[in-house]
Scaffold this motif. Structure first.
Motif, PDB file in Angstrom:
ATOM      1  N   ASP A   1       0.939  -1.146   0.143  1.00  0.00           N
ATOM      2  CA  ASP A   1      -0.003  -0.007   0.022  1.00  0.00           C
ATOM      3  C   ASP A   1       0.631   1.369   0.140  1.00  0.00           C
ATOM      4  O   ASP A   1       0.446   2.385   0.179  1.00  0.00           O
ATOM      5  N   ASP A   2       2.153   1.117  -0.288  1.00  0.00           N
ATOM      6  CA  ASP A   2       3.022   2.436  -0.415  1.00  0.00           C
ATOM      7  C   ASP A   2       2.637   2.983  -1.534  1.00  0.00           C
ATOM      8  O   ASP A   2       2.982   4.313  -1.684  1.00  0.00           O
TER       9      ASP A   2
ATOM     10  N   SER B   1       2.222   0.247  -7.173  1.00  0.00           N
ATOM     11  CA  SER B   1       1.263  -0.207  -8.391  1.00  0.00           C
ATOM     12  C   SER B   1       0.858   1.288  -9.060  1.00  0.00           C
ATOM     13  O   SER B   1       0.628   1.432 -10.458  1.00  0.00           O
TER      14      SER B   1
ATOM     15  N   GLN C   1     -10.567   4.574  -5.337  1.00  0.00           N
ATOM     16  CA  GLN C   1     -10.477   6.006  -5.505  1.00  0.00           C
ATOM     17  C   GLN C   1     -11.808   6.634  -5.762  1.00  0.00           C
ATOM     18  O   GLN C   1     -11.795   7.716  -6.456  1.00  0.00           O
TER      19      GLN C   1
ATOM     20  N   ASP D   1      -8.170   4.664 -10.670  1.00  0.00           N
ATOM     21  CA  ASP D   1      -7.267   4.003 -10.016  1.00  0.00           C
ATOM     22  C   ASP D   1      -6.191   3.285 -10.814  1.00  0.00           C
ATOM     23  O   ASP D   1      -6.242   2.237 -11.561  1.00  0.00           O
TER      24      ASP D   1
ATOM     25  N   ALA E   1      -3.289   1.836 -10.390  1.00  0.00           N
ATOM     26  CA  ALA E   1      -2.832   0.312  -9.866  1.00  0.00           C
ATOM     27  C   ALA E   1      -3.454  -0.346 -10.542  1.00  0.00           C
ATOM     28  O   ALA E   1      -2.931  -1.757 -11.161  1.00  0.00           O
TER      29      ALA E   1
ATOM     30  N   LYS F   1       2.672   9.880  -1.604  1.00  0.00           N
ATOM     31  CA  LYS F   1       1.522  10.295  -0.648  1.00  0.00           C
ATOM     32  C   LYS F   1       1.778  11.682   0.039  1.00  0.00           C
ATOM     33  O   LYS F   1       1.277  12.009   0.986  1.00  0.00           O
TER      34      LYS F   1
ATOM     35  N   ALA G   1       1.863   9.814  -6.402  1.00  0.00           N
ATOM     36  CA  ALA G   1       1.560   8.995  -7.437  1.00  0.00           C
ATOM     37  C   ALA G   1       0.387   9.111  -8.005  1.00  0.00           C
ATOM     38  O   ALA G   1      -0.014   9.199  -9.192  1.00  0.00           O
TER      39      ALA G   1
HETATM   40  N1  LIG Z   1      -3.488   9.974  -1.490  1.00  0.00           N
HETATM   41  C1  LIG Z   1      -2.971   9.515  -1.998  1.00  0.00           C
HETATM   42  N2  LIG Z   1      -3.121   8.110  -2.109  1.00  0.00           N
HETATM   43  C2  LIG Z   1      -2.366   7.286  -2.893  1.00  0.00           C
HETATM   44  C3  LIG Z   1      -1.224   7.536  -3.516  1.00  0.00           C
HETATM   45  N3  LIG Z   1      -0.479   6.629  -4.143  1.00  0.00           N
HETATM   46  C4  LIG Z   1      -1.211   5.644  -3.994  1.00  0.00           C
HETATM   47  N4  LIG Z   1      -2.325   5.720  -3.333  1.00  0.00           N
HETATM   48  C5  LIG Z   1      -3.288   4.882  -2.780  1.00  0.00           C
HETATM   49  O1  LIG Z   1      -2.829   3.810  -1.658  1.00  0.00           O
HETATM   50  C6  LIG Z   1      -3.157   2.662  -2.095  1.00  0.00           C
HETATM   51  C7  LIG Z   1      -2.313   1.567  -2.268  1.00  0.00           C
HETATM   52  O2  LIG Z   1      -1.838   1.741  -3.583  1.00  0.00           O
HETATM   53  P1  LIG Z   1      -1.126   0.593  -4.433  1.00  0.00           P
HETATM   54  O3  LIG Z   1      -0.664   1.280  -5.697  1.00  0.00           O
HETATM   55  O4  LIG Z   1      -2.043  -0.619  -4.755  1.00  0.00           O
HETATM   56  O5  LIG Z   1       0.073   0.204  -3.538  1.00  0.00           O
HETATM   57  P2  LIG Z   1       1.088  -1.026  -3.559  1.00  0.00           P
HETATM   58  O6  LIG Z   1       0.624  -1.992  -2.539  1.00  0.00           O
HETATM   59  O7  LIG Z   1       2.183  -0.498  -3.306  1.00  0.00           O
HETATM   60  O8  LIG Z   1       1.040  -1.380  -4.902  1.00  0.00           O
HETATM   61  C8  LIG Z   1      -4.226   2.835  -3.081  1.00  0.00           C
HETATM   62  O9  LIG Z   1      -5.700   3.011  -2.587  1.00  0.00           O
HETATM   63  C9  LIG Z   1      -3.911   3.994  -3.813  1.00  0.00           C
HETATM   64  O10 LIG Z   1      -4.990   4.842  -4.315  1.00  0.00           O
HETATM   65  C10 LIG Z   1      -0.803   8.859  -3.393  1.00  0.00           C
HETATM   66  O11 LIG Z   1       0.012   9.691  -4.008  1.00  0.00           O
HETATM   67  N5  LIG Z   1      -1.780   9.765  -2.653  1.00  0.00           N
END
Ligand SMILES: Nc1nc2c(ncn2[C@@H]2O[C@H](COP(=O)(O)OP(=O)(O)O)[C@@H](O)[C@H]2O)c(=O)[nH]1
Ligand SMILES: [Mg+2]
Lengths: 300, 544
Positions: free
Chosen positions: B42-43, B46, B77, B82, B84, B174, B211
């Motif tokens: 969740d960082d 993707s 989102q 989204d 990802a 984020k 991102a």
């Molecule tokens: N507010 C905000 N949310 C983000 C950002 N980047 C990712 N997210 C959210 O964080 C969550 C996890 O993102 P994901 O790309 O699936 O993370 P992964 O597990 O690292 O691949 C999702 O709900 C994204 O929409 C950002 O820059 N700002």
């Protein structure tokens, strides 16, 4: 120090993969589907074993609905290169009258392509089938290994794939299991065309724009390649400048309007295109995750 | 590369066509950067990749339409896209909103071509993350600005360094959720630099991004004017990653397949792991230690006079030698050490824990041998990067082991060569890949065999002779003869001069013979004084 270009690296990687299969597996076959990716794959196989010929046959699983120009090109290619060509048709499907119009794209593809492929592999006891699939074609393909292990029932288990670090492929398998191997995994559509241009690889003329007899159906230009395609009321056959970005069964493959009649034109057109290459394929739109499901069932 | 015309042999196909690069798209001659994204769940890994693909124009209109529909169905989102979902391609991933397996994606800008592996953050999928890292030139490590460094950030940084990735870009993501606060960024950046100091990365660039909103992804962010460095994509386009120094090193070709179309042709096919080969070069075959010279080289562009690391080649030798898959053809000047025992780091990927005494198939380059796990020295706490005593290695654990091999293996430390120092262990019953291995360079570790130990007496004598006086027909051998005749001539001259001066044949004879024997010895000693170090090739017995 020599810096290999992007294409040279892809070429070397693919040749390595092809040789690795031949060196470690019993009875490989090259799935030759006549399209541009197959053309590149075949060309790489020729290079991998030069001056010998590739030590495996070509297999074409013929659904009986391919473009006639594809079949002519297939036979000409195998003859010119002096390679073994196995053509397999699922006769059960033919007897049952399966076809894209009578049965719909989903059943047709499953019976004539997926089941046909499994029949052919089982019949000839091939333990490895090379395919020209690329990871950039589709989301679930992006997740697939280069050596994709299939169970004795040809199933793919996406959640339990072998890790594939470096270029070290674990090519061991149990009796009955087989591999689908994708030497072009890391190529994009653009790489494929660049390579075709660079190496002067012959491809089916359908890729180049020409005036062709087409019918507008479900928002796509379908080329009426023979009489089996009946016209619905109101449908008219028109002649348009079109070409194909991918080739498959003619009733399931939409043409795009285009003036691109040479490789240079195609490459230029692709650069400015805003649509993906599989857009014209009916089979991918059969529902979300449909490709993944087909693959689990043994589709390429 | 030269494409020489050649006469057609029986069974041979037509000569390969020459290359012509006019009319290609500009990416055909591009350099390629392979990178991965990693970090905790969740960082935003993707999402960042999806964003990069989108900004680089690699997402087509029909895919965007599909993304809109997918986002409403699975997205996190709301009605917003989204990103990802552009990369999480398996149904299970979309339903659970996580990444399970590596996704490889491809895109190109005007300056460079990229292959990116989006890897999973969950600890249970570490092996998939390590797989993505194994071929990467660079890693983007994501950190959630609200959370700062997490244990997984440290684990992934360690694995990235273990597989030899030298360049790291840290994306502190984020930033929108922390009000684009410079102080938050500075604190996390300082924490990260302190944490990875011991990992020896060549470059660590740190960028604040969002991102989701694309801030600092394609171009500098207006929301974060305080950040002075380039945005992410321009940085990836510009960063210089040194290739492994494969060309300067001696030539090494792991033989992949023996090409034998007819009695007139016996070629050894494989991908050159390092160095450069030229027709006429002297080579040694390992582990047998037999030697020959390169007669012909065939590259993907046809017959050539030389070939470089990374190329898939087929070569023939001047002598008939028994060579099969798994043998290694190396430049005679710097043969690869051959070992029966290895020290190696293992990243355990098997479901069942590793136990001492376990037996596995070890695959390294094209060689496969049986390996028994000897002692487990320690495992590594990959959050603190410190060794800890251990008896077993569980899935995703990293440890240092000794491996005993049933056959000699030509290998180099992983640091010197990924191709000759990276291996996998395969379970002989389940065929599961149970470990990634990294050959360790350590003084005193695993005795290296001299290739000559594997030879018969005749070969050994021939080799000793060749070492002393050069191989037959080589310039070395001619030099040796010329030196011998010169010495004999000067000895005869000395004898004559002494006889003329003293008139006593006995004294003159002793004088001449003394000169004959002493001068080369003195010269040898003198030369040794001036030699800096014995070359690396001579040290292979030292067991680096
Ligand atoms: N507010 C905000 N949310 C983000 C950002 N980047 C990712 N997210 C959210 O964080 C969550 C996890 O993102 P994901 O790309 O699936 O993370 P992964 O597990 O690292 O691949 C999702 O709900 C994204 O929409 C950002 O820059 N700002
Ligand atoms: Mg993810």
């Amino acid at each position: 120090m020599i810096q290999l270009s992007h294409l040279q690296k892809l070429e070397a990687e693919a040749i390595f993969i092809i040789r690795e299969v031949v060196a470690t597996c019993d009875k490989p076959v090259l799935l030759y589907s006549i399209g541009k990716d197959s053309a590149v794959l075949l060309h790489l196989a020729l290079k991998a074993f030069y001056p010998a010929k590739p030590p495996f046959p070509l297999l074409h699983v013929d659904t009986t609905w391919k473009f006639r120009e594809m079949i002519a090109f297939r036979d000409e290619t195998a003859g010119r290169l002096g390679l073994d060509l196995i053509v397999h048709v699922n006769q059960d499907g033919v007897r049952a009258g399966i076809g894209p119009f009578a049965s719909g794209s989903r059943v047709h593809t499953d019976v004539m392509k997926t089941q046909g492929l499994k029949q052919a592999l089982d019949l000839h006891k091939f333990d490895v089938a090379f395919g020209g699939a690329r990871r950039d074609e589709e989301k679930s393909r992006a997740k697939e290994r280069i050596f994709s292990l299939r169970s004795a029932e040809h199933r793919w288990d996406p959640k339990n794939q072998r890790p594939e670090p470096w270029q070290l492929f674990n090519t061991r398998k149990h009796k009955g299991e087989s591999f689908r191997v994708f030497p072009l995994s890391n190529w994009t559509e653009r790489d494929v065309w660049d390579y075709i241009a660079l190496e002067n690889i012959p491809v089916v003329p359908l890729y180049f724009a020409a005036p062709r007899a087409v019918v507008r159906r479900d928002g796509a230009w379908i080329m009426r390649d023979d009489e089996r395609m009946e016209l619905a009321p109101g449908e008219v056959v028109e002649t348009r400048m079109v070409r194909f970005r991918t080739l498959g069964c003619y009733p399931l493959t939409g043409a795009v309007e285009s003036e691109a009649a040479s490789l240079t034109d195609i490459i230029a057109e692709m650069r400015s295109s805003r649509a993906s290459e599989r857009q014209g394929r009916v089979i991918d739109h059969d529902g979300a995750g449909s490709m993944e499901q087909k693959k689990q069932e043994g589709y390429f | 590369m030269a494409v020489a015309a050649e006469k057609k042999r029986p069974g041979a196909t037509a000569p390969l066509p020459a290359n012509d690069s006019s009319g290609l798209s500009e990416t055909a001659q591009h350099s390629l950067l392979r990178f991965i994204t990693c970090g905790s769940v969740d960082d935003g890994k993707s999402t960042l990749i999806g964003r990069v693909l989108y900004e680089a124009g690699a997402v087509f209109d029909d895919q965007l339409t599909a993304l809109d529909a997918d986002s409403r169905k699975f997205g996190t989102q709301g009605a917003e896209p989204d990103f990802a979902l552009l990369v999480d391609g398996l149904s299970a991933e979309r339903e659970q909103g996580i990444t399970i397996d590596v996704a490889y994606r491809y895109f190109a800008t005007e300056k460079r071509s990229f292959i990116v592996a989006d890897t999973p953050g969950h600890e249970q999928y570490t092996r998939n993350m390590a797989t993505g890292a194994s071929t990467a030139d660079l890693a983007i490590i994501l950190i959630d600005a609200r959370k700062g460094l997490l244990p997984q950030t440290r684990r992934h940084s360690f694995i990235v360094s273990l597989v030899g990735v030298r360049h790291v870009v840290v994306a502190i993501n984020k930033m929108d959720l922390v009000g684009y606060d410079e102080a938050v960024f500075d604190r996390i950046a300082a924490d990260y630099r302190a944490a990875v100091k011991s990992l020896g990365f060549t470059s660590v660039d740190i960028i604040p991004v969002s991102a989701r909103d694309g801030e600092n992804v394609m171009r500098p962010s207006a929301a974060m004017p305080w950040h002075k460095g380039p945005a992410l994509l321009p940085l990836l386009e510009a960063i210089v990653v040194e290739q492994e120094t494969r060309d300067e090193a001696g030539f090494v070709l792991p033989v992949q397949w023996v090409n034998r179309p007819d009695l007139d042709f016996r070629g050894y096919a494989g991908t050159a792991a390092r160095g450069r080969a030229r027709v006429g070069d002297a080579v040694t075959v390992l582990p047998s230690g037999r030697s020959s010279t390169i007669a012909r080289l065939i590259t993907p562009s046809g017959e050539a006079s030389n070939a470089a690391a990374g190329q898939a080649v087929t070569l023939t030798l001047a002598d008939e030698i028994d060579i099969s898959r798994g043998d290694v053809i190396a430049s005679a000047a710097s043969p690869v050490p051959v070992r029966r025992e290895l020290r190696a780091r293992l990243l355990w990927t098997g479901e069942r824990a590793m136990l001492e005494g376990g037996q596995f198939v070890l695959k390294l380059a094209t060689q496969a041998v049986n390996a028994t796990i000897g002692a487990l020295d320690h495992s590594i706490d990959i959050e603190g990067f410190k060794p800890v005593p251990a008896q077993v290695l569980r899935m995703n654990g990293i440890g240092l082991v000794t491996l005993r091999l049933d056959r000699p293996l030509a290998t180099l430390p992983y640091q010197e060569s990924r191709d000759l120092g990276g291996f996998i262990l395969i379970d002989r019953i389940s065929n599961e890949t149970v470990a990634f291995g990294f050959v360790v360079a350590e003084p005193g570790a695993g005795r290296s065999l001299n290739p000559a130990e594997a030879l018969g007496t005749a070969d050994r004598l021939r080799q000793a002779r060749n070492r002393l006086i050069g191989a037959p027909g080589t310039p070395d051998r001619r030099l040796w003869w010329s030196a011998v005749s010169w010495r004999l001539l000067s000895t005869a001259g000395l004898f004559g001069a002494a006889l003329a001066l003293t008139g006593r044949p006995g004294v003159s004879g002793v004088l001449a013979l003394g000169d004959l024997a002493l001068r080369p010895t003195l010269r040898g000693l003198h030369a040794r004084l001036w030699q800096k170090h014995p070359s690396a090739a001579l040290q292979d017995g030292a067991g680096i």
